[in-house]
Scaffold this motif. Structure first.
Motif, PDB file in Angstrom:
ATOM      1  N   ALA A 119       0.831  -1.207   0.000  1.00  0.00           N
ATOM      2  CA  ALA A 119       0.000   0.000   0.000  1.00  0.00           C
ATOM      3  C   ALA A 119       0.869   1.262   0.000  1.00  0.00           C
ATOM      4  CB  ALA A 119      -0.951   0.000   1.201  1.00  0.00           C
ATOM      5  N   VAL A 120       1.939   1.260   0.775  1.00  0.00           N
ATOM      6  CA  VAL A 120       2.836   2.417   0.823  1.00  0.00           C
ATOM      7  C   VAL A 120       3.463   2.655  -0.554  1.00  0.00           C
ATOM      8  CG1 VAL A 120       5.029   3.270   1.769  1.00  0.00           C
ATOM      9  CG2 VAL A 120       3.318   2.277   3.293  1.00  0.00           C
ATOM     10  N   ILE A 121       3.956   1.582  -1.153  1.00  0.00           N
ATOM     11  CA  ILE A 121       4.584   1.704  -2.475  1.00  0.00           C
ATOM     12  C   ILE A 121       3.560   2.187  -3.500  1.00  0.00           C
ATOM     13  CG2 ILE A 121       5.579   0.367  -4.378  1.00  0.00           C
ATOM     14  CD1 ILE A 121       6.844  -1.412  -2.107  1.00  0.00           C
TER      15      ILE A 121
ATOM     16  N   ARG B 129       3.556   5.704  -5.726  1.00  0.00           N
ATOM     17  CA  ARG B 129       3.467   5.626  -7.178  1.00  0.00           C
ATOM     18  C   ARG B 129       2.234   6.359  -7.676  1.00  0.00           C
ATOM     19  NH1 ARG B 129       3.322  -0.009 -10.384  1.00  0.00           N
ATOM     20  NH2 ARG B 129       1.183   0.006  -9.618  1.00  0.00           N
ATOM     21  N   MET B 130       1.116   6.233  -6.948  1.00  0.00           N
ATOM     22  CA  MET B 130      -0.114   6.923  -7.313  1.00  0.00           C
ATOM     23  C   MET B 130       0.111   8.436  -7.372  1.00  0.00           C
ATOM     24  SD  MET B 130      -3.654   7.175  -5.114  1.00  0.00           S
ATOM     25  CE  MET B 130      -2.952   8.482  -4.091  1.00  0.00           C
TER      26      MET B 130
ATOM     27  N   ILE C 176      -4.935   0.046  -3.175  1.00  0.00           N
ATOM     28  CA  ILE C 176      -4.636   0.458  -1.799  1.00  0.00           C
ATOM     29  C   ILE C 176      -5.854   0.197  -0.910  1.00  0.00           C
ATOM     30  CG2 ILE C 176      -4.177   2.459  -0.319  1.00  0.00           C
ATOM     31  CD1 ILE C 176      -2.590   3.605  -2.795  1.00  0.00           C
ATOM     32  N   GLU C 177      -7.022   0.572  -1.411  1.00  0.00           N
ATOM     33  CA  GLU C 177      -8.250   0.369  -0.647  1.00  0.00           C
ATOM     34  C   GLU C 177      -8.557  -1.116  -0.482  1.00  0.00           C
ATOM     35  OE1 GLU C 177     -10.910   2.853  -2.882  1.00  0.00           O
ATOM     36  OE2 GLU C 177     -10.234   4.662  -1.834  1.00  0.00           O
TER      37      GLU C 177
ATOM     38  N   ASN D 211      -3.747   7.991   1.730  1.00  0.00           N
ATOM     39  CA  ASN D 211      -3.486   9.336   2.223  1.00  0.00           C
ATOM     40  C   ASN D 211      -2.073   9.408   2.805  1.00  0.00           C
ATOM     41  OD1 ASN D 211      -3.534   8.364   4.935  1.00  0.00           O
ATOM     42  ND2 ASN D 211      -5.753   8.566   4.978  1.00  0.00           N
ATOM     43  N   ASN D 212      -1.700  10.580   3.274  1.00  0.00           N
ATOM     44  CA  ASN D 212      -0.316  10.799   3.725  1.00  0.00           C
ATOM     45  C   ASN D 212       0.040  10.052   5.019  1.00  0.00           C
ATOM     46  OD1 ASN D 212      -1.665  12.314   5.562  1.00  0.00           O
ATOM     47  ND2 ASN D 212      -0.682  14.259   5.042  1.00  0.00           N
TER      48      ASN D 212
END
Length: 69
Positions: free
Chosen positions: A31-33, A37-38, A57-58, A65-66
């Motif tokens: 998800a972080v990666i 990239r998003m 991610i979802e 989000n950040n």
């Protein structure tokens, strides 16, 4: 008695917990990666690909989000 069986069940439960914890850690890493990239894809105007990353991610159980660091 069946004391040895209880030990096997306990070990199996611990193993499943460890596997689930490892799965959650991998999901967060992905998800972080994908989040980073998003952001790049959005800046490049590649909105369709960015939307695919957002959806993944979802699906991984995270909000894009950040907080994903």
């Amino acid at each position: 008695g069946l004391d040895w069986m209880a030990g096997i069940n306990r070990n199996a439960a611990n193993d499943l917990r460890l596997q689930e914890e490892a799965r959650r850690e991998r999901a967060k890493s992905v998800a972080v990666i994908r989040y980073h990239r998003m952001l790049v894809l959005e800046k490049l105007g590649r909105t369709k690909r960015a939307a695919e990353d957002r959806a993944r991610i979802e699906q991984l159980g995270h909000e894009p989000n950040n907080q994903l660091f």
